[in-house]
Design a protein around this motif. Structure first.
Motif, PDB file in Angstrom:
ATOM      1  N   ILE A  60       0.997  -1.034  -0.223  1.00 19.24           N
ATOM      2  CA  ILE A  60      -0.060   0.185   0.259  1.00 19.24           C
ATOM      3  C   ILE A  60       1.196   1.612   0.051  1.00 19.24           C
ATOM      4  CG2 ILE A  60      -1.489   1.114   0.996  1.00 19.24           C
ATOM      5  CD1 ILE A  60      -2.527  -1.086   2.184  1.00 19.24           C
ATOM      6  N   TYR A  91      -4.921   6.006  -1.259  1.00 18.65           N
ATOM      7  CA  TYR A  91      -3.589   5.116  -1.270  1.00 18.65           C
ATOM      8  C   TYR A  91      -4.045   4.396  -2.174  1.00 18.65           C
ATOM      9  CZ  TYR A  91      -1.947   7.663   3.060  1.00 18.65           C
ATOM     10  OH  TYR A  91      -2.112   8.778   3.485  1.00 18.65           O
ATOM     11  N   GLU A 143      -3.659  -0.402  -3.316  1.00 20.58           N
ATOM     12  CA  GLU A 143      -2.617  -1.612  -3.456  1.00 20.58           C
ATOM     13  C   GLU A 143      -2.304  -2.213  -4.254  1.00 20.58           C
ATOM     14  OE1 GLU A 143      -2.085  -5.561  -0.760  1.00 20.58           O
ATOM     15  OE2 GLU A 143      -2.826  -4.173   0.080  1.00 20.58           O
ATOM     16  N   ARG A 173      -7.361  -5.533   3.852  1.00 26.43           N
ATOM     17  CA  ARG A 173      -5.931  -5.201   4.750  1.00 26.43           C
ATOM     18  C   ARG A 173      -5.871  -3.286   4.378  1.00 26.43           C
ATOM     19  NH1 ARG A 173      -4.061  -9.070   1.538  1.00 26.43           N
ATOM     20  NH2 ARG A 173      -3.241  -8.149  -0.307  1.00 26.43           N
ATOM     21  N   ASN A 232      -7.580  -2.187   7.537  1.00 34.34           N
ATOM     22  CA  ASN A 232      -6.589  -1.969   8.646  1.00 34.34           C
ATOM     23  C   ASN A 232      -5.099  -1.163   8.304  1.00 34.34           C
ATOM     24  OD1 ASN A 232      -7.772  -4.618   9.392  1.00 34.34           O
ATOM     25  ND2 ASN A 232      -6.236  -5.581   8.520  1.00 34.34           N
ATOM     26  N   PHE A 233      -5.378  -0.636   6.859  1.00 33.68           N
ATOM     27  CA  PHE A 233      -3.984   0.194   6.609  1.00 33.68           C
ATOM     28  C   PHE A 233      -4.631   1.423   7.512  1.00 33.68           C
ATOM     29  CE2 PHE A 233      -2.345   3.684   3.798  1.00 33.68           C
ATOM     30  CZ  PHE A 233      -0.654   4.183   4.128  1.00 33.68           C
ATOM     31  N   GLU A 283      -4.263   1.627  11.006  1.00 34.53           N
ATOM     32  CA  GLU A 283      -2.345   1.851  11.168  1.00 34.53           C
ATOM     33  C   GLU A 283      -2.566   3.445  10.984  1.00 34.53           C
ATOM     34  OE1 GLU A 283      -0.723  -0.417  13.250  1.00 34.53           O
ATOM     35  OE2 GLU A 283      -2.701  -1.230  12.770  1.00 34.53           O
TER      36      GLU A 283
END
Length: 164
Positions: free
Chosen positions: A2, A52, A54, A105, A108-109, A112
């Motif tokens: 990512i 963003y 991936e 993902r 989850n990114f 984070e």
């Protein structure tokens, strides 16, 4: 991997939008259409460094916009917290990369990224009939806190939050 999106990703992103809109039409989901989201929305996201992507094997597998911009319609909702929140906006997965955990993902990114920015609270919304996004948010631990009218759409949008 990512990474922040750049302007050279725009054609791939718009290709994902086109296929996603076609898929949404298949189950009468009018959240996105030929007018929204547009390339201008993604150019703005890229310029603000809020988008963003991936990347898998050199191809854009999915994208997510994460920032602090809350729609004015959020004001009247009974959110779980008054903490400063990061907000998950435009997100989609390339149909060629579905069922590979890309969407999870990306969420989850977002979590984070929020933590890295000392933010412990996420918000999002999606059209009530967008079953895939509603399911994803619940699977990722978001709680539905209410509904709102949004973008002049016929049905309501479900609003979610998650304290990290």
């Amino acid at each position: 991997m990512i990474r922040k999106a750049n302007i050279s990703d725009l054609d791939s992103i718009m290709g994902i939008i086109k296929s996603t809109v076609e898929e949404m039409k298949g189950y009468n989901n009018t959240q996105w259409d030929e007018n929204y989201p547009s390339d201008k929305d993604f150019i703005s996201d890229i310029e603000k460094q809020d988008l963003y992507v991936e990347e898998v094997d050199g191809k854009i597998a999915g994208f997510i916009c994460i920032n602090y911009d809350e729609p004015k319609e959020y004001i009247d909702l009974n959110w779980s917290s008054n903490y400063k929140a990061m907000v998950v906006h435009r997100m989609a997965v390339n149909p060629s990369f579905r069922k590979m955990g890309i969407a999870s993902r990306l969420v989850n990114f977002a979590e984070e990224l929020a933590k890295e920015n000392n933010v412990s609270y996420l918000k999002s919304d999606t059209y009530s009939i967008n079953s895939k996004m509603n399911s994803l948010l619940i699977k990722c631990g978001f709680i539905k806190i209410g509904e709102m009218s949004f973008l002049g759409k016929e049905k309501s949008f479900y609003c979610y939050d998650k304290i990290l």
